[in-house]
Design a protein around this motif. Structure first.
Motif, mmCIF file in Angstrom:
data_model
loop_
_atom_site.group_PDB
_atom_site.id
_atom_site.type_symbol
_atom_site.label_atom_id
_atom_site.label_comp_id
_atom_site.label_asym_id
_atom_site.label_seq_id
_atom_site.Cartn_x
_atom_site.Cartn_y
_atom_site.Cartn_z
ATOM 1 N N GLN A 97 0.843 -1.192 0.000
ATOM 2 C CA GLN A 97 0.000 0.000 0.000
ATOM 3 C C GLN A 97 0.885 1.250 0.000
ATOM 4 O OE1 GLN A 97 -3.215 -0.073 -0.176
ATOM 5 N NE2 GLN A 97 -3.906 -2.052 0.594
ATOM 6 N N ARG A 98 0.333 2.338 -0.458
ATOM 7 C CA ARG A 98 1.066 3.605 -0.360
ATOM 8 C C ARG A 98 1.296 3.950 1.102
ATOM 9 N NH1 ARG A 98 -2.450 5.214 -4.760
ATOM 10 N NH2 ARG A 98 -1.223 5.241 -6.693
ATOM 11 N N ASN A 99 2.379 4.670 1.361
ATOM 12 C CA ASN A 99 2.773 5.064 2.720
ATOM 13 C C ASN A 99 3.054 3.849 3.586
ATOM 14 O OD1 ASN A 99 2.359 7.735 1.991
ATOM 15 N ND2 ASN A 99 0.219 7.693 2.653
ATOM 16 N N GLY A 100 3.534 2.765 2.960
ATOM 17 C CA GLY A 100 3.925 1.578 3.707
ATOM 18 C C GLY A 100 5.351 1.702 4.206
ATOM 19 N N PHE A 101 6.015 0.558 4.342
ATOM 20 C CA PHE A 101 7.356 0.582 4.942
ATOM 21 C C PHE A 101 8.394 1.157 3.984
ATOM 22 C CE2 PHE A 101 7.248 -3.452 2.691
ATOM 23 C CZ PHE A 101 8.511 -3.535 2.124
ATOM 24 N N ALA A 102 8.132 1.115 2.666
ATOM 25 C CA ALA A 102 9.057 1.657 1.674
ATOM 26 C C ALA A 102 8.231 2.317 0.576
ATOM 27 C CB ALA A 102 9.957 0.561 1.106
ATOM 28 N N ARG A 103 8.922 2.933 -0.362
ATOM 29 C CA ARG A 103 8.225 3.706 -1.409
ATOM 30 C C ARG A 103 8.193 2.906 -2.707
ATOM 31 N NH1 ARG A 103 10.184 8.035 -4.932
ATOM 32 N NH2 ARG A 103 8.420 9.321 -5.598
ATOM 33 N N PHE A 104 6.986 2.496 -3.114
ATOM 34 C CA PHE A 104 6.782 1.809 -4.381
ATOM 35 C C PHE A 104 5.756 2.611 -5.182
ATOM 36 C CE2 PHE A 104 7.737 -1.575 -1.268
ATOM 37 C CZ PHE A 104 8.938 -2.011 -1.806
ATOM 38 N N THR A 105 6.140 3.053 -6.373
ATOM 39 C CA THR A 105 5.276 3.898 -7.193
ATOM 40 C C THR A 105 5.361 3.434 -8.642
ATOM 41 O OG1 THR A 105 6.958 5.523 -7.797
ATOM 42 C CG2 THR A 105 5.854 5.831 -5.671
ATOM 43 N N ALA A 106 4.691 4.173 -9.497
ATOM 44 C CA ALA A 106 4.718 3.863 -10.927
ATOM 45 C C ALA A 106 6.092 4.097 -11.539
ATOM 46 C CB ALA A 106 3.670 4.705 -11.659
ATOM 47 N N THR A 107 6.963 4.805 -10.845
ATOM 48 C CA THR A 107 8.319 5.043 -11.370
ATOM 49 C C THR A 107 9.328 4.034 -10.847
ATOM 50 O OG1 THR A 107 8.889 6.574 -9.578
ATOM 51 C CG2 THR A 107 7.824 7.509 -11.531
ATOM 52 N N THR A 108 8.900 3.150 -9.962
ATOM 53 C CA THR A 108 9.833 2.189 -9.379
ATOM 54 C C THR A 108 10.310 1.196 -10.440
ATOM 55 O OG1 THR A 108 8.800 2.332 -7.202
ATOM 56 C CG2 THR A 108 10.105 0.366 -7.659
ATOM 57 N N VAL A 109 11.626 0.984 -10.480
ATOM 58 C CA VAL A 109 12.220 -0.050 -11.328
ATOM 59 C C VAL A 109 13.042 -0.951 -10.411
ATOM 60 C CG1 VAL A 109 13.673 -0.572 -13.320
ATOM 61 C CG2 VAL A 109 12.354 1.564 -13.259
ATOM 62 N N MET A 110 12.712 -2.255 -10.397
ATOM 63 C CA MET A 110 13.329 -3.161 -9.439
ATOM 64 C C MET A 110 13.734 -4.459 -10.134
ATOM 65 S SD MET A 110 11.749 -4.203 -5.749
ATOM 66 C CE MET A 110 12.691 -5.050 -4.490
ATOM 67 N N PRO A 111 14.919 -4.963 -9.847
ATOM 68 C CA PRO A 111 15.320 -6.247 -10.436
ATOM 69 C C PRO A 111 14.494 -7.400 -9.870
ATOM 70 C CG PRO A 111 17.216 -5.023 -9.575
ATOM 71 C CD PRO A 111 15.985 -4.367 -9.033
ATOM 72 N N LEU A 112 14.220 -8.377 -10.710
ATOM 73 C CA LEU A 112 13.581 -9.619 -10.299
ATOM 74 C C LEU A 112 14.661 -10.690 -10.394
ATOM 75 C CD1 LEU A 112 10.882 -10.980 -9.489
ATOM 76 C CD2 LEU A 112 10.534 -11.480 -11.908
ATOM 77 N N ALA A 113 15.259 -11.024 -9.249
ATOM 78 C CA ALA A 113 16.441 -11.887 -9.261
ATOM 79 C C ALA A 113 16.410 -12.968 -8.194
ATOM 80 C CB ALA A 113 17.701 -11.032 -9.083
ATOM 81 N N ALA A 114 15.467 -12.908 -7.250
ATOM 82 C CA ALA A 114 15.424 -13.881 -6.156
ATOM 83 C C ALA A 114 15.058 -15.263 -6.693
ATOM 84 C CB ALA A 114 14.406 -13.447 -5.103
ATOM 85 N N PRO A 115 15.431 -16.331 -5.987
ATOM 86 C CA PRO A 115 14.971 -17.669 -6.384
ATOM 87 C C PRO A 115 13.450 -17.697 -6.478
ATOM 88 C CG PRO A 115 16.651 -17.817 -4.674
ATOM 89 C CD PRO A 115 16.304 -16.362 -4.805
ATOM 90 N N VAL A 116 12.928 -18.340 -7.518
ATOM 91 C CA VAL A 116 11.502 -18.250 -7.801
ATOM 92 C C VAL A 116 10.645 -18.871 -6.702
ATOM 93 C CG1 VAL A 116 11.881 -18.168 -10.274
ATOM 94 C CG2 VAL A 116 11.529 -20.390 -9.162
ATOM 95 N N ALA A 117 11.190 -19.842 -5.969
ATOM 96 C CA ALA A 117 10.389 -20.540 -4.956
ATOM 97 C C ALA A 117 10.370 -19.813 -3.627
ATOM 98 C CB ALA A 117 10.930 -21.961 -4.763
ATOM 99 N N TRP A 118 11.001 -18.668 -3.553
ATOM 100 C CA TRP A 118 11.211 -17.974 -2.293
ATOM 101 C C TRP A 118 10.226 -16.819 -2.162
ATOM 102 C CZ3 TRP A 118 16.430 -15.135 -1.078
ATOM 103 C CH2 TRP A 118 16.634 -15.123 0.303
#
Length: 1007
Positions: free
Chosen positions: A183-204
């Protein structure tokens, strides 16, 4: 006061009660052309993602998949994987991501547990009733298809984790458990401009963090085609795609901080966790990247991804009890309970979790679900909680603190492991009557791998086939790195398993072979393998992983090779070419070979002591035991420009400070004109203590002698005065160098350098042995005989307090005591040093109750008068074996031992150890304590027009477990400083040693 465990959310960006696929569909409606996924050269918009998932969902629905089903998916990390899991959700079913690297037997076991009607996979060779492969060509959804409408409490997916029964546990989680986090105003800032790598093991569950945090907010997920996020991939993601947020396990975070801290540049926020954080690595990160938000995240998979988070600040890295776990995330209740009673502030209890993040339970195991997810009355209200088995306590600031585990569960590189599961597997698969699996830990106490101790069914039953059987049934992170056969398990006096005795049985002999290959690239790769693995050598044709390497070790190899070759070395390449010869061939084809020589540099061979410092740095890059720290207070109007100029002049005046110290193509100092360090000015501090603390933190960061960073300088305003400090790597420095550095800095500042004698260059200053080869062999033989069988020092009640800074105890030897010491030395025909050493060794024997041990004594090698003006490392360390009557305080007897030992100072310690062939240990080899009388001049920084004072500082870290050093005192006496490593030596032992030493000297002369 306890923190409020109720939860709130900010302005909702996710509709209450909706499912994950519904949130994505809403983003696709609002931002259809926004980029959802990036994979290589592919760009997939939200409209394309949602439409394709609808089409695949319709095809799945035709097979009968729907509500109540759990569909396993075995696909590599890529766009098809994301589309597949979305399509499963659109049917109303839940998905279970299985790692493609899992053995077939484990995949089959999980599918059986799921009672799955089909498996989504691009391979037909999978143990499943039916395989459904994603379409290879674009398909359109039929007009009649409508994605299922689900509630937030409906199942969304299953995570598999380790179980004590010997079988994996399936944790069934609802949609809302994931959605509550973003949700907005959660523990960190995630918005429409966020770019994040997807690299974790898939089962995790960290995969859920990386994926859903971005997609439900309309951001972009950058899919990483590597086993995990390497520093090279992170750099490329930031530069090419605008990556601004990243999740890293604490082990991976530490690795990047160690190997390539600049890779974080450009990020806005970093989330880390999965294991206890290293304050040292956190401190260095915050020092280099204060603008990046760093979050510690804690939470078991049963309360999806995170239950608490904490925005880490610099003071957190200095807290004695580690980095806080923080406060509850939205939708989560956190309780510290003693049974059902809430614990008071500071009281340790079990961490229990409640709220929307909780799993629905364990798939197919109602008994375990009822046990772990219990209804508990808290403050008069019945609450469903998950009992984590973690111990914690609230502090006065309302932050949750970790206090360990109540059971045997542990984590390795973020993966949760139940040793009991591994033990049951071994007992079922091999000729093993009983197995015990323990974690092997590093110096910071972090579990790095597993070791299995096995009692065979019949004496002599071989275990050679067991690792292969485990490979076929268990994930790589669960498999022991070593299996050891034992006749029986040792027990303590209380009849409990003696885990310490089992771990003491381990050895790690060097691998056969060595750096014999003539090809410089093969030699470079083999040396890098060996440095990361902690071995003396490795063969060029053996797999890095077969030699004991793991995924993070692979990351270190690639980061170091990339730094040497000035071009990226993806981790995936090491997986494809796991031998030194194979990876070298790829390096040679991918770019220029590393140079075997430095055409513009002068090469000076290293001394044995310098080789020790360089080897330690290469094996443990974050090691700070070689950081020599000096601080001065300055009162008056300090001329910053003049001080910076003085630093530069001293840098060029003394060649050891402007050299690079490298192991390739051979251990040497290279005079290639490394630029001088900048004088870093730190933010002003209100008082002297605060200034010292900030200056120490800044100067404690590791140096990089292999890259030419040999020393560093900084200053800070502290109250009414200025503090100036520098740190120099021991490879270019010793105790005698302190006063030379202070003198020359002052002369350069005052403009009187012309009056100083010219110091010799590195080549001229190098100590050269006069011994013949026959003399060397004879002395090596003598020393091998002398030290054969010497026991390690055993400290009474050895503690377990890894991660703390060295402790220190001081006592003062008055001028009167020294006069009596000198009188005794004269009567015995010995030196003051011998008398002091005799009394100290006697005190050490009394405190430890041990009558046979070795100690180290540093010896200066500055016999050449020209070295009185040279900064450099002109020392060696001589071992002394003290036993029997030598521990009774007799200076005459001890003097003979010292004289005999000093006569062998030309023999490097490594050669003695090679002759002895002692088993490898985590403790310092041969001796664990050192004794030194520091009779070097006090380093006085006499700056014109200013009042200065040298501020003696405790060590940043210690190479040995206990150091005793005697320093000149202003009143003519000596200050005895005993520094010790708290994880090895109890503070009361160091205090007792100091008192006993002083008492013996105060008792008067004894013959």
């Amino acid at each position: 006061m306890l923190p409020d465990t109720k939860w709130t959310t900010g302005r909702p960006n996710i509709a209450p009660g909706e499912g994950l696929h519904q949130a994505i569909a809403r983003v696709a409606l609002l931002r259809p052309d926004a980029i959802a996924l990036v994979s290589g050269g592919r760009r997939i918009t939200y409209a394309d993602l949602d439409r394709t998932a609808d089409a695949w969902g319709a095809l799945l629905a035709e097979t009968g998949v729907g509500r109540g089903d759990v569909v396993p998916i075995v696909l590599s990390r890529g766009p098809e994987l994301i589309i597949a899991l979305l399509s499963v959700l659109k049917t109303g079913a839940a998905y279970a991501l299985l790692d493609p690297s899992w053995p077939e037997a484990r995949v089959g076991e999980v599918i059986e547990l799921l009672d799955a009607r089909l498996l989504i996979s691009d391979s037909a060779n999978r143990p499943a009733p039916r395989i459904w492969s994603p379409p290879r060509h674009p398909v359109e959804p039929p007009p009649t298809f409508r994605a299922a409408t689900v509630a937030g409490t409906d199942p969304s997916n299953v995570f598999f984790t380790s179980g004590t029964s010997g079988r994996p546990k399936g944790v069934l989680v609802p949609h809302r458990a994931t959605l509550r986090l973003f949700q907005r105003n959660g523990f960190a800032r995630f918005t429409a401009t966020t770019v994040m790598p997807l690299a974790a093991p898939v089962a995790w569950d960290a995969f859920s963090l990386e994926l859903w945090s971005v997609l439900v907010n309309g951001g972009t997920s950058l899919i990483i085609d590597e086993p995990y996020l390497s520093s090279a991939a992170l750099r490329a993601g930031v530069a090419e795609h605008g990556v601004d947020s990243v999740w890293l396990t604490s082990s991976l975070f530490n690795m990047i901080v160690d190997e390539d801290p600049g890779a974080f540049s450009g990020l806005r926020q970093v989330m880390t966790g999965g294991e206890r954080l290293s304050p040292r690595h956190v401190g260095r990160f915050l020092g280099e990247h204060p603008e990046i938000a760093l979050f510690n995240g804690y939470g078991p998979v049963e309360s999806v991804v995170f239950a608490t988070t904490h925005r880490i600040t610099a003071p957190d890295a200095a807290r004695p009890d580690g980095i806080p776990l923080g406060r509850p995330v939205p939708g989560t209740g956190v309780h510290v309970l003693d049974g059902g009673r809430p614990c008071a502030v500071g009281e340790t209890g079990e961490i229990c979790l409640s709220g929307a993040g909780l799993a629905l339970g364990y798939l197919g195991d109602p008994a375990l679900t009822a046990e772990k997810f219990a209804d508990t009355v808290i403050d008069g209200e019945e609450v469903r909680v998950y009992r984590t088995g973690d111990l914690g306590a609230w502090d006065e600031d309302g932050l949750l603190r970790f206090r360990g585990r109540a059971d045997r569960q542990l984590k390795i590189r973020g993966h949760r492991i139940e040793p009991a599961e591994v033990e049951r597997r071994i007992e079922r698969l091999g000729p093993v009557r009983q197995a015990r699996v323990l974690a092997r830990r590093d110096d910071a106490g972090t579990a790095v791998d597993l070791v299995a101790f096995c009692v065979p069914t019949e004496a002599g039953d071989p275990l050679e086939g067991v690792p292969r059987l485990l490979e076929s049934t268990m994930a790589a992170y669960q498999r022991p790195a070593e299996l050891r056969s034992v006749d029986a398990f040792p027990v303590t006096a209380q009849g409990k398993l003696d885990e310490r005795a089992l771990l003491a049985m381990l050895t790690d002999p060097p691998a056969p072979g060595g750096f014999r290959h003539e090809d410089p690239t093969v030699r470079l790769v083999a040396e890098t393998f060996a440095a990361v693995l902690g071995r003396t050598s490795v063969p060029a044709d053996r797999s890095f992983f077969a030699l004991g390497g793991d995924s993070l070790g692979a990351g270190r190899v690639c980061a170091r090779l990339a730094a040497r070759s000035a071009s990226p070395v993806p981790v995936s390449r090491l997986y494809r070419h796991p031998t030194a010869a194979g990876l070298a061939a790829w390096l040679a084809s991918a770019g220029p070979e590393p140079a075997d020589v430095r055409p513009d540099a002068v090469e000076v061979p290293l001394t044995p002591m310098q080789e020790v410092f360089l080897t330690r740095h290469l094996l443990t890059p974050d090691d700070r035991t070689a950081n020599c720290l000096l601080l001065w207070s300055v009162e008056g109007d300090l001329d910053r420009a003049a001080l910076q100029a003085a630093v530069e002049e001293v840098h060029w005046r003394h060649e050891p400070l402007s050299a690079t110290y490298a192991a390739d193509p051979r251990p040497a100092a290279w005079l290639d004109d490394v630029p001088p360090p900048a004088l870093e000015e730190l933010p002003p501090q209100p008082a002297l203590d605060a200034g010292i603390r900030v200056l120490r933190e800044t100067l404690s960061a590791r140096l990089e002698p292999a890259k030419g960073e040999v020393w560093r300088t900084a200053l800070v305003e502290a109250g009414t005065m200025t503090l100036f400090g520098c740190v120099v790597h021991h490879i270019a420095f010793d105790g005698f160098s302190q006063s030379i550095l202070a003198r020359d800095l002052a002369a350069a500042y005052n403009g009187t350098t012309i009056d100083l004698p010219e110091p010799p260059g590195l080549a001229e200053a190098r100590h050269r042995s006069a011994l013949s080869r026959d003399d060397v062999l004879a002395q090596e033989t003598q020393l091998a005989k002398e030290f054969d069988g010497v026991p390690d020092l055993q400290w009474p009640d050895a503690p377990r307090q890894a991660g703390q800074e060295p402790g220190r105890v001081e006592v003062t030897l008055s001028p009167e005591i020294l006069a009596e010491v000198d009188a005794l030395a004269a009567a015995a025909g010995r030196t003051r040093f011998v008398v002091l050493l005799a009394h100290w060794a006697s005190a050490l024997a009394e405190v430890t109750g041990q009558r046979d041990f070795a100690v180290g004594v540093p010896v200066s090698q500055r016999a050449d008068p020209a070295l009185e003006h040279a900064i450099g490392c002109h020392i060696t360390t001589v071992p002394l074996r003290l036993r029997g009557a030598a521990l009774d305080g007799d200076p005459e007897l001890l003097g003979r031992i010292v004289t005999r030992a000093f006569a062998t100072q030309e023999i490097p310690l490594r050669d003695i150890l090679n002759r002895l062939n002692r088993p490898r240990s985590a403790r310092p080899p041969l001796f664990q304590a050192m004794f030194a009388v520091q009779d070097n001049p006090i380093p006085r920084l006499e700056l014109a027009g200013l009042r200065t004072a040298f501020l003696h500082q405790p060590y940043i870290d210690l190479p040995l477990e206990l150091h005793t050093e005697l320093w000149p005192h202003e009143d003519g006496g000596l200050r005895a400083e005993i520094a010790y490593r708290p994880e090895a030596v109890p503070s009361r032992v160091a205090t007792s040693l100091a008192r006993c030493f002083l008492d013996r000297l105060s008792a008067g002369p004894r013959s």
